[in-house]
Design a protein around this motif. Sequence first.
Motif, short mmCIF file in Angstrom:
data_model
loop_
_atom_site.label_atom_id
_atom_site.label_comp_id
_atom_site.label_asym_id
_atom_site.label_seq_id
_atom_site.Cartn_x
_atom_site.Cartn_y
_atom_site.Cartn_z
N GLN A 46 58.02 25.94 -5.04
CA GLN A 46 57.16 27.11 -5.24
C GLN A 46 57.79 28.39 -4.67
O GLN A 46 57.48 29.49 -5.12
N GLY A 47 58.66 28.25 -3.69
CA GLY A 47 59.26 29.42 -3.06
C GLY A 47 60.54 29.07 -2.33
O GLY A 47 60.82 27.91 -2.06
N ALA A 48 61.32 30.09 -2.00
CA ALA A 48 62.62 29.88 -1.36
C ALA A 48 62.49 29.91 0.17
O ALA A 48 61.79 30.75 0.73
N TYR A 49 63.15 28.97 0.82
CA TYR A 49 63.22 28.92 2.28
C TYR A 49 64.69 28.86 2.68
O TYR A 49 65.50 28.18 2.04
N ALA A 50 65.03 29.58 3.74
CA ALA A 50 66.40 29.56 4.23
C ALA A 50 66.69 28.26 4.98
O ALA A 50 67.77 27.68 4.85
N PHE A 51 65.69 27.80 5.77
CA PHE A 51 65.90 26.62 6.62
C PHE A 51 64.71 25.66 6.52
O PHE A 51 63.57 26.08 6.29
N VAL A 52 65.02 24.40 6.74
CA VAL A 52 63.98 23.36 6.78
C VAL A 52 64.21 22.52 8.03
O VAL A 52 65.31 22.00 8.24
N LEU A 53 63.17 22.41 8.88
CA LEU A 53 63.19 21.49 10.02
C LEU A 53 62.40 20.26 9.59
O LEU A 53 61.20 20.35 9.33
N CYS A 54 63.07 19.12 9.48
CA CYS A 54 62.43 17.95 8.87
C CYS A 54 62.57 16.70 9.73
O CYS A 54 63.67 16.37 10.19
N ASP A 55 61.45 16.00 9.92
CA ASP A 55 61.45 14.73 10.63
C ASP A 55 62.08 13.65 9.75
O ASP A 55 62.08 13.76 8.52
N ILE A 56 62.65 12.61 10.39
CA ILE A 56 63.25 11.53 9.60
C ILE A 56 62.19 10.51 9.19
O ILE A 56 62.10 10.13 8.03
N MET A 81 67.57 18.05 10.68
CA MET A 81 66.74 16.87 10.84
C MET A 81 66.27 16.71 12.29
O MET A 81 66.95 17.11 13.24
N MET A 82 65.09 16.10 12.46
CA MET A 82 64.52 15.83 13.79
C MET A 82 64.07 14.36 13.83
O MET A 82 63.57 13.84 12.84
N SER A 83 64.25 13.72 14.99
CA SER A 83 63.75 12.36 15.12
C SER A 83 63.58 11.97 16.58
O SER A 83 64.41 12.31 17.43
N ALA A 84 62.49 11.25 16.86
CA ALA A 84 62.27 10.72 18.21
C ALA A 84 63.05 9.44 18.41
O ALA A 84 63.13 8.91 19.51
N TYR A 85 63.62 8.93 17.33
CA TYR A 85 64.36 7.67 17.39
C TYR A 85 65.82 7.93 17.07
O TYR A 85 66.48 7.19 16.36
N GLY A 86 66.29 9.05 17.60
CA GLY A 86 67.62 9.52 17.25
C GLY A 86 68.75 8.60 17.66
O GLY A 86 68.69 7.93 18.70
N GLY A 98 73.53 15.45 3.27
CA GLY A 98 73.50 16.90 3.10
C GLY A 98 72.86 17.69 4.22
O GLY A 98 72.75 18.92 4.14
N ALA A 99 72.40 17.03 5.30
CA ALA A 99 71.80 17.76 6.42
C ALA A 99 72.85 18.59 7.14
O ALA A 99 74.02 18.19 7.25
N TYR A 100 72.44 19.76 7.65
CA TYR A 100 73.37 20.63 8.38
C TYR A 100 73.54 20.17 9.82
O TYR A 100 74.64 20.16 10.36
N ASP A 101 72.43 19.77 10.45
CA ASP A 101 72.49 19.39 11.87
C ASP A 101 71.37 18.40 12.16
O ASP A 101 70.52 18.12 11.30
N PHE A 102 71.33 17.91 13.41
CA PHE A 102 70.41 16.85 13.81
C PHE A 102 69.95 17.12 15.25
O PHE A 102 70.77 17.38 16.11
N ILE A 103 68.64 17.08 15.47
CA ILE A 103 68.09 17.30 16.82
C ILE A 103 67.25 16.09 17.19
O ILE A 103 66.41 15.63 16.41
N SER A 104 67.47 15.59 18.41
CA SER A 104 66.67 14.46 18.90
C SER A 104 65.43 14.95 19.63
O SER A 104 65.50 15.90 20.42
N LYS A 105 64.28 14.34 19.36
CA LYS A 105 63.05 14.63 20.10
C LYS A 105 63.08 13.84 21.42
O LYS A 105 63.60 12.71 21.45
N PRO A 106 62.49 14.36 22.48
CA PRO A 106 61.88 15.68 22.59
C PRO A 106 62.95 16.76 22.76
O PRO A 106 64.05 16.49 23.24
N PHE A 107 62.66 17.97 22.31
CA PHE A 107 63.60 19.09 22.42
C PHE A 107 62.84 20.29 22.97
O PHE A 107 61.61 20.34 22.95
N ASN A 108 63.58 21.27 23.48
CA ASN A 108 62.94 22.49 23.98
C ASN A 108 63.22 23.65 23.04
O ASN A 108 64.02 23.54 22.11
N SER A 109 62.59 24.75 23.30
CA SER A 109 62.71 25.91 22.40
C SER A 109 64.13 26.44 22.34
O SER A 109 64.58 26.93 21.31
N GLU A 110 64.87 26.32 23.47
CA GLU A 110 66.24 26.82 23.48
C GLU A 110 67.12 26.05 22.51
O GLU A 110 67.99 26.63 21.83
#
Length: 456
Positions: A46-56, A81-86, A98-110
């Motif tokens: 429906q619309g264009a987004y520059a970035f997507v933060l997505c859970d696995i 991508m984000m996951s608590a089971y990283g 095709g994901a650009y990067d990967f962040i493990s939960k829990p994470f902080n704002s920084e």
Amino acid sequence: MSERKRILVVDDEENLRHMLQVMLKKQGYQVDTAADGKQALERLQQGAYAFVLCDIRMPVMDGRSFLAACSEAGIGATVIMMSAYGSIDDAIDCMKLGAYDFISKPFNSEEITLVLKKAEERERLKDENRRLRNQVVGEYSFGEIVSRNARMGELFEMVQKLADHKTTVLVQGESGTGKELIARALHYQGVRRDAPFIAINCGAIPAALLESELFGHVKGAFTDASHDKAGLFEEADGGTLFLDEIAEMPLSLQVKLLRVLQEEEIRRLGAATSKRINVRVVSATSRDMAAEVAQGRFREDLYFRLNVFAITLPPLRERIEDVELLVDHFLDKHGERMGRGRVRPSPGALQALVRYHWPGNVRELENSIERGLILCESELLELSCLPETVRRGTGLGRRASDDGDSLSIKKAAEAMERALIGRALEQTGGNRTHAAKLLEISHRALLYKLKEYDLG
């Protein structure tokens, strides 16, 4: 709101979605959310987004399925991508999809901020590279043809003058020099650009079928004519018909083609009446047409009718300064199609590409680059990825049509110097002092060579 500041957060945990939305809005982003991959795909459509933060791990459609669906749909958003089971395996799998990067939960704002800033910088560099590539291509291109060669520049001017006229044009040149590209430029640069461009290789169709292909037939005209069929002249009405390898056309059909060109009407096989047509004919050949006429294999009157205006394309070995430009052009063209980043040739690969004789001309160069991209796994096209003939320079042997210059070490060295100087100036934005450092020569020596090669 800039498109670059739009983010889609995809997670099945409502609290996390809300937390990220609040946090990212404070940093100036416009944030939308989705509870699973399916909802996310609907929003992206429906619309264009520059970035997507997505859970696995999510219900309905998980992160991996979402990545695969994005790739299939051609969605260009940068996905983090984000996951608590990283785990490392999770990260590798997502990167492959095709994901650009990967962040493990829990994470902080920084952590989120750092990853997004890196992603924004990556997109900025991609945009800048795209702009610079388009600038270079725009400066040295005409239609689909890329060249900085002076002789080719004269041909571009000639094509531009001819484009709006119905004049028949005969394009001559060795195989692989780009004769069809010239024909397409004549069509798409002129007033017929919105009408059909139809191409046929006269040597690829059996003589018994070629007449029907060109002029069409009515039902019952011959054994297999089960229905009426329009020929290519009718399909090209209002536009351009490109007759490639015209010298291969049988003599019996040459008479009928001449009549069509003179009378501007065609008659289908088996038909009782003729039909008026408005078609611009461009033909091409790699043969010496004057010799074909002299030996009785091609009608002289048809040759003169087709050869109202002649364009002769030089072989790639006579426009060696174009090799580096074409290499970059084909690396970008096929790299984008293959989903690769910006790939450039190593110094050794470029040296081999410039010194090679290119008997197959631009087509052989393009095929070599496409092959190299398949074998190359880094952002550098190495010498080892090129075909053996290019690596060993076995295309340097003299051809019957050569005047002997291809064996001149002096001329080969001059061509390589021209190419390397051009590349150094391009990389430094025309700064001659910096270019001299890249070339490992003195500033005075560079100025001398610029004057010697008339490079400005």
